[in-house]
Enzyme design. Structure first.
Site, PDB file in Angstrom:
ATOM      1  N   TYR A  28       3.199  -4.617   6.972  1.00 24.66           N
ATOM      2  CA  TYR A  28       2.300  -3.618   7.563  1.00 24.66           C
ATOM      3  C   TYR A  28       2.364  -3.697   9.077  1.00 24.66           C
ATOM      4  CZ  TYR A  28      -0.130  -2.977   3.096  1.00 24.66           C
ATOM      5  OH  TYR A  28      -0.440  -2.702   1.790  1.00 24.66           O
ATOM      6  N   ARG A  44       2.398  -9.338  -3.818  1.00 30.09           N
ATOM      7  CA  ARG A  44       1.851  -8.044  -4.255  1.00 30.09           C
ATOM      8  C   ARG A  44       2.993  -7.133  -4.682  1.00 30.09           C
ATOM      9  NH1 ARG A  44      -2.311  -5.267  -3.408  1.00 30.09           N
ATOM     10  NH2 ARG A  44      -1.982  -4.988  -5.611  1.00 30.09           N
ATOM     11  N   HIS A 102       3.235  -1.022  -3.459  1.00 27.93           N
ATOM     12  CA  HIS A 102       2.139  -0.080  -3.737  1.00 27.93           C
ATOM     13  C   HIS A 102       1.863   0.762  -2.507  1.00 27.93           C
ATOM     14  CE1 HIS A 102       0.277  -3.668  -1.977  1.00 27.93           C
ATOM     15  NE2 HIS A 102      -0.588  -2.839  -1.426  1.00 27.93           N
ATOM     16  N   TYR A 121       5.227  -7.772  -0.838  1.00 30.47           N
ATOM     17  CA  TYR A 121       4.978  -8.763   0.219  1.00 30.47           C
ATOM     18  C   TYR A 121       4.170  -9.934  -0.337  1.00 30.47           C
ATOM     19  CZ  TYR A 121       0.523  -6.180   0.642  1.00 30.47           C
ATOM     20  OH  TYR A 121      -0.663  -5.558   0.396  1.00 30.47           O
ATOM     21  N   HIS A 130      -1.526   2.625  -0.769  1.00 27.21           N
ATOM     22  CA  HIS A 130      -2.981   2.802  -0.808  1.00 27.21           C
ATOM     23  C   HIS A 130      -3.317   4.285  -0.661  1.00 27.21           C
ATOM     24  CE1 HIS A 130      -3.956  -1.525  -0.228  1.00 27.21           C
ATOM     25  NE2 HIS A 130      -2.774  -1.537   0.375  1.00 27.21           N
TER      26      HIS A 130
END
Lengths: 242, 170
Positions: free
Chosen positions: A109, A158, A161, A148, A163
């Site tokens: 991110y 994780r 995905h 990640y 959000h």
């Protein structure tokens, strides 16, 4: 039959929504409410919400491969994500704001709290938004996010995905959730996905590959529909609470 | 920042911290507020008045928390909105908090300690008496500027009262 404890009291349908407290997801142990929620009737404060007003003023920004404003294109597998937003009666929600955010193709991110050793992409912000059309349909162009690591438990990763944040017609339809990709072996290892109570509800978070959405020589297509709590406008009006 | 120079109403600042069950600040929360304008009208098609809309007030705000869990909004004090045919609700602001580690968001309300209607509010009366104070902000005044302090405690003995919407209108 499982026993429902206070910690498992959820906002909505227990078959669909995760509990606030899910022990395997460690951060919930300090952040989940422990006292009973107060059940309140729906007044005009809950039956309204910012959705319609902000959908009227927020500009659309649905191309995450280009919206960093650098003139360059994000690195990664280009994907198109489409779907419909409907209420629980299946009626489409037109003109409603969707916001998305995601990691880049390497799984990082653009955020000061994300410092794991994966590269940032100067041409990728990871944020986008769009409005549904008259049939409740949305469309984003982005890149497929990477998986990640996180520190919830040893060797925790994780699954990839995206959000999603949806406003909808009232505070009841407000929803923040995650879309996953089909066939990912990390799904069954993920406490966040496993916090969803039933297999049927977990499957609702997984997009389907859609060859009809895929564009030749350009991008792979995925379809993911979203159901939000309903628009109570009709019973509200018929009750005469005006 | 919910206000513009042209916005009607009394300027107020809402400020507070989001803290977890250990009393530690939550530095990665997102706080959203939704409120009526100073005349008591929501900017939403279901609210048909008769109180006037304010073209310079949307009623929605969003603030991320800082490292110390702090958030703030500059807004106007909302007017009273209806409860049912005969009764009004006390002025209030709907507050929603999202964060990592919160599998669902939480929803609550901020009420004003210096408003005479607060103690009569029908929704506040549904909250167990010993927990009502968690929904009432504290007032601070400095140099003519009024700040309402509203901390959100996610878990523990001093936990903020959070709402679950019933499935039918009032």
């Amino acid at each position: 039959m499982s026993v429902t404890t206070i910690g498992e009291i959820v906002r909505g349908d227990r078959e669909i929504f995760p509990p606030y407290l899910y022990e395997a997801y460690q951060s919930t142990r300090r952040r989940a409410p422990s006292l009973p929620l107060v059940e309140v009737p729906l007044t005009i404060s809950e039956l309204t919400g910012p959705g319609p007003a902000i959908s009227a003023i927020t500009s659309e920004d649905a191309d995450l491969t280009r919206n960093a404003g650098t003139g360059g294109e994000a690195i990664g597998q280009r994907i198109i994500v489409v779907g419909r937003v409907v209420d629980e009666n299946g009626s489409p929600l037109p003109n409603t704001l969707l916001e998305i955010w995601q990691a880049n193709a390497a799984g990082r991110y653009l955020h000061k709290r994300d410092q794991w050793p994966a590269p940032l992409d100067p041409h990728f912000l990871g944020m986008g938004r769009c409005l549904t059309d008259r049939e409740g349909q949305y469309r984003f162009l982005t890149i497929r996010p990477g998986a990640y690591p996180w520190r919830n438990h040893p060797n925790a990763w994780r699954p990839a995905h995206i959000h999603f944040s949806i406003f909808g017609p009232s505070t009841l339809s407000r929803l923040v959730t995650q879309m996953y990709f089909p066939g990912d072996p990390l799904h069954e290892l993920d406490p966040i996905m496993n916090s969803i109570p039933t297999d049927a509800a977990r499957k609702r978070l997984i997009a389907a590959y859609d060859h009809g959405v895929t564009e030749p020589e350009w991008a792979l297509g995925f379809r993911w529909d979203i159901v939000v709590r309903g628009d109570f406008a009709t019973p509200f009006e018929s009750n005469g609470n005006r | 920042m919910l206000v513009q120079p042209e916005t009607k109403g009394t300027r107020i600042r809402i400020e507070g911290r989001v803290v977890d069950g250990d009393g530690a600040p939550v530095p990665d929360a997102l706080v959203e507020i939704w409120q009526a304008n100073a005349a008591g009208r929501y900017n939403h098609p279901l609210d048909e008045g008769p109180s006037p809309l304010d073209p310079f007030f949307l009623g929605f705000g969003r603030s991320g928390t800082e490292d110390d869990g702090r958030y703030w909004f500059e807004t106007v004090k909302p007017g009273a909105v209806r409860f049912d045919k005969n009764r009004l609700q006390a002025p209030h602001i709907s507050v929603t908090v999202f964060a990592r580690g919160m599998l669902n968001h939480v929803a609550t309300r901020l009420y004003f300690p210096d408003d005479p209607e607060t103690e009569h509010d029908p929704i506040l009366h549904l909250v167990p008496e010993e927990r009502r104070k968690t929904l009432i902000a504290s007032r601070e005044e400095a140099g003519g500027a009024v700040t309402y302090r509203f901390d959100v405690v996610l878990r523990g003995a001093l936990e903020t009262a959070f709402f679950q919407a019933a499935s039918a209108p009032a």
